[in-house]
Design a protein around this motif. Structure first.
Motif, PDB file in Angstrom:
ATOM      1  N   PHE A 142      38.661  88.018  32.149  1.00 54.65           N
ATOM      2  CA  PHE A 142      37.342  88.043  32.803  1.00 54.65           C
ATOM      3  C   PHE A 142      37.533  87.814  34.303  1.00 54.65           C
ATOM      4  CE2 PHE A 142      36.953  86.241  28.516  1.00 54.65           C
ATOM      5  CZ  PHE A 142      36.106  87.179  27.921  1.00 54.65           C
ATOM      6  N   PRO A 143      37.998  88.812  35.030  1.00 55.25           N
ATOM      7  CA  PRO A 143      38.373  88.638  36.433  1.00 55.25           C
ATOM      8  C   PRO A 143      37.221  88.271  37.361  1.00 55.25           C
ATOM      9  CG  PRO A 143      38.451  90.955  35.799  1.00 55.25           C
ATOM     10  CD  PRO A 143      38.259  90.181  34.549  1.00 55.25           C
ATOM     11  N   ALA A 144      35.994  88.467  36.919  1.00 54.69           N
ATOM     12  CA  ALA A 144      34.857  88.134  37.775  1.00 54.69           C
ATOM     13  C   ALA A 144      34.640  86.626  37.894  1.00 54.69           C
ATOM     14  CB  ALA A 144      33.582  88.797  37.240  1.00 54.69           C
ATOM     15  N   VAL A 145      35.225  85.864  36.971  1.00 55.90           N
ATOM     16  CA  VAL A 145      35.055  84.410  36.965  1.00 55.90           C
ATOM     17  C   VAL A 145      36.242  83.766  37.670  1.00 55.90           C
ATOM     18  CG1 VAL A 145      34.749  82.357  35.521  1.00 55.90           C
ATOM     19  CG2 VAL A 145      33.801  84.569  34.785  1.00 55.90           C
ATOM     20  N   PRO A 146      36.008  82.852  38.621  1.00 53.78           N
ATOM     21  CA  PRO A 146      37.121  82.186  39.316  1.00 53.78           C
ATOM     22  C   PRO A 146      38.016  81.408  38.354  1.00 53.78           C
ATOM     23  CG  PRO A 146      35.053  81.807  40.468  1.00 53.78           C
ATOM     24  CD  PRO A 146      34.705  82.454  39.161  1.00 53.78           C
ATOM     25  N   LEU A 147      39.300  81.377  38.653  1.00 53.50           N
ATOM     26  CA  LEU A 147      40.257  80.700  37.777  1.00 53.50           C
ATOM     27  C   LEU A 147      39.926  79.221  37.608  1.00 53.50           C
ATOM     28  CD1 LEU A 147      43.958  81.278  37.382  1.00 53.50           C
ATOM     29  CD2 LEU A 147      43.297  78.960  37.981  1.00 53.50           C
TER      30      LEU A 147
END
Length: 441
Positions: free
Chosen positions: A136-141
């Motif tokens: 889910f790359p839209a969410v910050p790590l």
């Protein structure tokens, strides 16, 4: 620190009830019901860093170091069996055993477990967050890092061992399906694989060999196995055969996971001509290769297995090392291991669980202070040699309280000495590497 002796305790006296299942006191479980702490050890011992190390070895040397995996499995079986044998035949925890050796073990272990927990907590959060951030790359790590830490905290804080074991079993199932399934898809070269059982050292492969034999599946949670046995209720000599079967199966499973990653390294990464990064980032490199070779679905499924491996390691540490800290602090305060504060969900257990979860979140934002990282590397490199060396007197001498029938045989002592020497070598190398990294950075 109190030096109150525990030598008067009757060997293998069961600890007081504290979540133990009464049924386990009646008779050892039937073989088909033996799903126990070994499963937790297997899940906890194989983390993201172990997967990367094996992946790199496979991509560099193919199956040439497969024999080192076998050696490592055997050594871990001996080491963990010794720790558990001491506990269930004397009624003492490993912390109580260390107390019998003098003050020095606790003076080493105390600072180590505090520093280790602080630094490891941040590392575990990052490892668990990486595959989720890739999915889910839209969410910050950092959102996933804090979220998974809070989830792990809640699962361990609210649930007893039996629930924790079931959750671990589910995660192990996901790991097995994805990692071993990926190895099958990669189509291993069976004839070449069998040549890997011949103990040959490839040119420039000394460090990889030692790392595979001594490092994969080896963490502080090896010493936590005895505590999980107590939580399970397997704390008397009548459970010896069950414990040995459980421990052996745990490291056979660990060996299977390691073999699967070696197959992927040899058949997929090496064929693609890609060099994987060090650290957890290496598994994201593998994800990119899998997407090119097998498509998006396979790469996403691998990320799920990556998450299961990282999260199961986190849960194992959150539970097992909190048990060890509770026992350590109770012994340090002179209360002993039978005190309620030394048990699961006592105030010392909960304190360390908080310590593992919340202070390390600061490191996610501030980075790792050089001095703390250096101390973590120095003390961490010494733990496995420390465990192997302390087991030698505890499992041999009459003054340490182990009954004669359960003391080491010559071949067990030989294996422990080999293990101690290997871990001392690895510890010194790790120490030099950590110091070099800090000053180079």
């Amino acid at each position: 620190m109190s030096n109150e002796s525990h030598s008067g305790r009757t060997p293998a006296t069961p600890p007081p009830a504290g979540g133990f299942a009464p049924a386990s006191e009646l008779e050892p479980p039937k073989k088909w019901k033996v799903v126990g702490p070994g499963l937790v050890v297997a899940a906890t011992g194989v983390g993201a860093a172990d997967m990367v190390a094996t992946l790199a070895a496979g991509s560099r040397y193919g199956y040439g170091l497969l024999w080192a995996v076998v050696v490592g499995v055997i050594l871990k079986i001996v080491l963990v069996e010794g720790t558990a044998r001491y506990s269930i035949t004397t009624g003492n925890t490993i912390l109580e055993g260390w107390r019998k050796l003098g003050r020095w073990p606790l003076w080493y272990f105390g600072p180590y477990i505090v520093i280790w927990g602080f630094v490891y907590g941040a590392s575990a959060m990052s490892s668990t967050a990486l595959p989720l951030a890739a999915l889910f790359p839209a969410v910050p790590l950092w959102v996933f890092a804090i979220g998974t830490a809070l989830l792990g905290f809640g699962l361990v804080w609210m649930n007893r061992y039996s629930v924790f074991e079931k959750i671990t079993a589910i995660l192990v199932g996901i790991m097995f399906f994805t990692i071993v399934g990926l190895a099958v898809i990669a189509t291993p070269n069976i004839p070449e694989m069998f040549t890997g059982f011949v103990p040959l050292l490839p040119e420039g492969g000394m460090l990889y060999t030692l790392a595979l034999a001594g490092g994969v599946g080896g963490t502080i949670t090896l010493a936590a196995y005895g505590y999980w046995l107590r939580e399970k209720g397997w704390y008397q000599p009548k459970f010896m055969r069950v414990m040995r079967l459980d421990n052996t199966m745990a490291y056979v499973m660990t060996g299977i996971f390691v073999l699967a990653m070696m197959i992927v390294g040899a058949e997929v990464v090496r064929a693609a001509g890609v060099a994987v990064s060090s650290g957890d980032q290496g598994l994201l490199d593998l994800t990119n290769v899998l997407e090119v070779e097998y498509g998006v679905v396979i790469s996403k499924v691998f990320l799920i297995g990556f998450f299961a491996a990282a999260f199961s390691s986190m849960l194992g540490v959150w539970n097992g090392v909190s048990l060890m800290f509770a026992d350590f602090w109770a012994n340090f305060r002179g209360k002993g291991s039978d005190h309620s504060d030394a048990k699961a969900h006592g105030k010392y257990f909960r304190f360390y669980l908080v310590w593992l979860t919340f202070p390390p979140m600061l490191l996610l934002m501030l980075g790792k202070p050089i001095g703390l990282v250096l101390a973590y590397g120095v003390m961490g490199s010494l733990f496995m040699p420390f465990l192997a060396i302390t087991l030698l007197p505890l499992l041999n001498g009459t003054r340490w309280g182990i009954p004669a029938e359960w003391r080491n045989r010559w071949y067990t002592n030989t294996a422990l000495v080999i293990t101690a020497v290997l871990f001392v070598w690895l510890g010194l190398y790790e120490l030099v590497s950590r110091v070099s990294e800090v000053f180079a950075g």
